[in-house]
Design a protein around this motif. Structure first.
Motif, PDB file in Angstrom:
ATOM      1  N   LYS A 112       0.856  -1.183   0.000  1.00 38.25           N
ATOM      2  CA  LYS A 112       0.000   0.000   0.000  1.00 38.25           C
ATOM      3  C   LYS A 112       0.896   1.238   0.000  1.00 38.25           C
ATOM      4  O   LYS A 112       1.659   1.463   0.944  1.00 38.25           O
ATOM      5  N   VAL A 113       0.830   2.021  -1.077  1.00 40.53           N
ATOM      6  CA  VAL A 113       1.661   3.212  -1.211  1.00 40.53           C
ATOM      7  C   VAL A 113       0.919   4.410  -0.640  1.00 40.53           C
ATOM      8  O   VAL A 113      -0.235   4.668  -0.987  1.00 40.53           O
ATOM      9  N   LEU A 114       1.580   5.154   0.240  1.00 42.68           N
ATOM     10  CA  LEU A 114       0.970   6.296   0.909  1.00 42.68           C
ATOM     11  C   LEU A 114       1.561   7.622   0.442  1.00 42.68           C
ATOM     12  O   LEU A 114       1.445   8.644   1.131  1.00 42.68           O
ATOM     13  N   ASN A 115       2.187   7.630  -0.728  1.00 48.36           N
ATOM     14  CA  ASN A 115       2.821   8.845  -1.239  1.00 48.36           C
ATOM     15  C   ASN A 115       1.813   9.969  -1.438  1.00 48.36           C
ATOM     16  O   ASN A 115       0.658   9.724  -1.822  1.00 48.36           O
ATOM     17  N   LYS A 116       2.252  11.164  -1.193  1.00 46.88           N
ATOM     18  CA  LYS A 116       1.497  12.352  -1.599  1.00 46.88           C
ATOM     19  C   LYS A 116       1.937  12.696  -3.024  1.00 46.88           C
ATOM     20  O   LYS A 116       2.785  12.041  -3.606  1.00 46.88           O
TER      21      LYS A 116
END
Length: 467
Positions: A112-116
């Motif tokens: 799960k990628v949480l990048n902005k």
């Protein structure tokens, strides 16, 4: 008698029990336990106590190697390579999600990628790290951390292949990535905290691509252990792995140093066959005859496969009698993409050569041999029916450190820097490569002017020095 108690950057000096004036103490980086005398010495010190010969005979591309060392000085040195606290300073320099930093977490076997979608702000980064238990992946820290630059550029000399790195910082009781395998040879250095690892039998040995593997299909681990600061782990490309930070710890930090991506015999064949085929076609009329009419329009390939098999056998015969293989693209890609030598900074100091001007009676020595490649290619500056073959000398002395391994991130591929010479210069260049010191007038060229021109051209690129 005196003692010193450290407190931040200031310390109280106590002499015979009487406090004296406070003095400022500069933070001192740990002395490196690694041997930087040569690329070979560095690698052997990195995998100590394993010997290099043993490593390549028993482990390289074959099986994992775990080296656990109880050495406080080595642990302190590893910790100095990268720490969680470095992120605050680095974020001030302008880091961006995707390009420089990924924030992710493994949830139910999925990444799960949480990048902005913008610039990285340190407070938001710490919030995701502390509250969402997300792993921070920092891309290519050798662009900013000098000691990693120093290590990796020497390893590029040792392997003759690009060497990249990523730092992974994972909070307690968390995992950043699901079980997967990579297309790189992996060396893990544990820097802070501890990391629990599980390795599994490869489904694709020496894999050529990255892939996630479902945990219910990979079976039981073949190896399971916990790394602590100072430890090193190696495993071949294709090894399935996953890692998490055990409970009771603040976090884990490790750096993954990687090499040998797209550096197989298959890749080398793709590079050298076009040149070999081009040369053979000039000599063998069989290769210049046309293919059957409408061959590209039919599905029956029996005729073409039989003919191609014969052509490949002929190419193999030509290869056995070939002295010089024309491997140009892999060499150029390596030299233009690699790190500059550590002690040269960004290369600005090499805009003007140092030392004495070379003359015919001078004795000269080749410099930076580990940072140069020589290729034979068609002259890029000619057009028309006759295309002359030239010798090209490429080097990495002026490569940009901040662009290292940043492909596909708005960084254009730099053109390889270097020189070109007529094929008649090949023997003289080989003399320079093979000699420790050589007199200019001994170079195998027809005229004194050619000898002087050769060493002068190399001198202007800082590739030779006058002894």
């Amino acid at each position: 008698m005196w003692t010193m108690s450290r407190n931040g950057t200031n310390a109280d000096v106590v002499m015979d029990g009487v406090p004296c004036k406070r003095m400022k103490v500069e933070a001192v980086d740990p002395v490196s336990p690694l041997n930087f005398d040569s690329p070979e010495a560095l690698f052997e010190s990195l995998i100590s106590p394993i010997k290099t010969e043993t490593f390549f005979k028993e482990y390289w591309e074959q099986r994992p190697l775990l080296i656990q060392r109880d050495d406080p000085s080595l642990a302190a040195y590893f910790q100095s390579l990268f720490q969680l606290t470095d992120l605050k300073h680095l974020c001030r320099q302008g880091m961006y999600y995707g390009r420089d930093i990924n924030v992710c977490r493994c949830v139910n076997g999925r990444k799960k990628v949480l990048n902005k979608s913008s610039k990285v702000h340190y407070l938001q980064l710490r919030k995701d790290f502390d509250q969402k238990r997300a792993t921070i992946q920092f891309h290519q820290p050798q662009r900013f951390k000098d000691e990693l630059w120093k290590i990796q550029e020497k390893l590029e000399c040792f392997f003759g292949s690009l060497v990249g790195s990523n730092v992974y910082i994972t909070p307690s009781e968390s995992q950043g990535l699901p079980p997967h395998y990579d297309d790189i040879e992996v060396f893990i250095l544990q820097l802070e905290g501890k990391k629990h690892w599980r390795l599994y039998q490869p489904t694709v040995p020496l894999a050529r691509e990255y892939n996630v593997e479902p945990e219910d299909k990979i079976g039981a681990p073949t190896h399971e252990f916990t790394l602590k600061p100072g430890d090193l782990l190696y495993f071949p490309r294709g090894t399935i792995h996953q890692a998490d930070t055990p409970p009771g710890l603040a976090h884990s930090t490790h750096v993954t140093i990687s090499t040998y991506q797209n550096n197989s015999w298959g890749d080398f064949l793709l590079d050298v066959i076009p040149g070999l085929l081009f040369d053979t076609a000039k000599k063998e009329i069989k290769f210049r005859t046309g293919i059957p009419r409408q061959l590209l329009m039919v599905d029956d390939t029996a005729v073409s496969t039989e003919r191609l098999s014969g052509f490949l056998r002929l190419l193999a015969d030509q290869l056995e009698g070939t002295r010089d293989l024309r491997s140009s693209e892999m060499k150029k890609d390596f030299i233009r993409s690699r790190l500059p030598p550590y002690y040269l900074g960004d290369g600005s100091s090499l805009s003007i050569p140092d030392g004495r001007y070379p003359k015919l009676n001078s004795k000269v020595k080749l410099r930076f041999k580990d940072y140069i490649v020589m290729t034979v290619e068609t002259d890029k500056d000619t057009s028309g029916e006759i295309q002359e073959q030239m010798v090209y000398i490429y080097h990495s002395l002026r490569n940009k450190r901040n662009a290292h391994m940043m492909f596909g991130n708005d960084n254009e591929m730099a053109e390889a820097l270097g020189l070109r010479f007529s094929l008649s210069y090949m023997d003289a260049l080989k003399q320079l490569w093979s000699s420790e010191i050589i007199s200019v007038k001994e170079l195998k060229l027809n005229t004194d002017a050619e000898k002087e021109n050769l060493v002068l051209a190399l001198w202007t690129e800082c590739l030779v020095e006058v002894i």
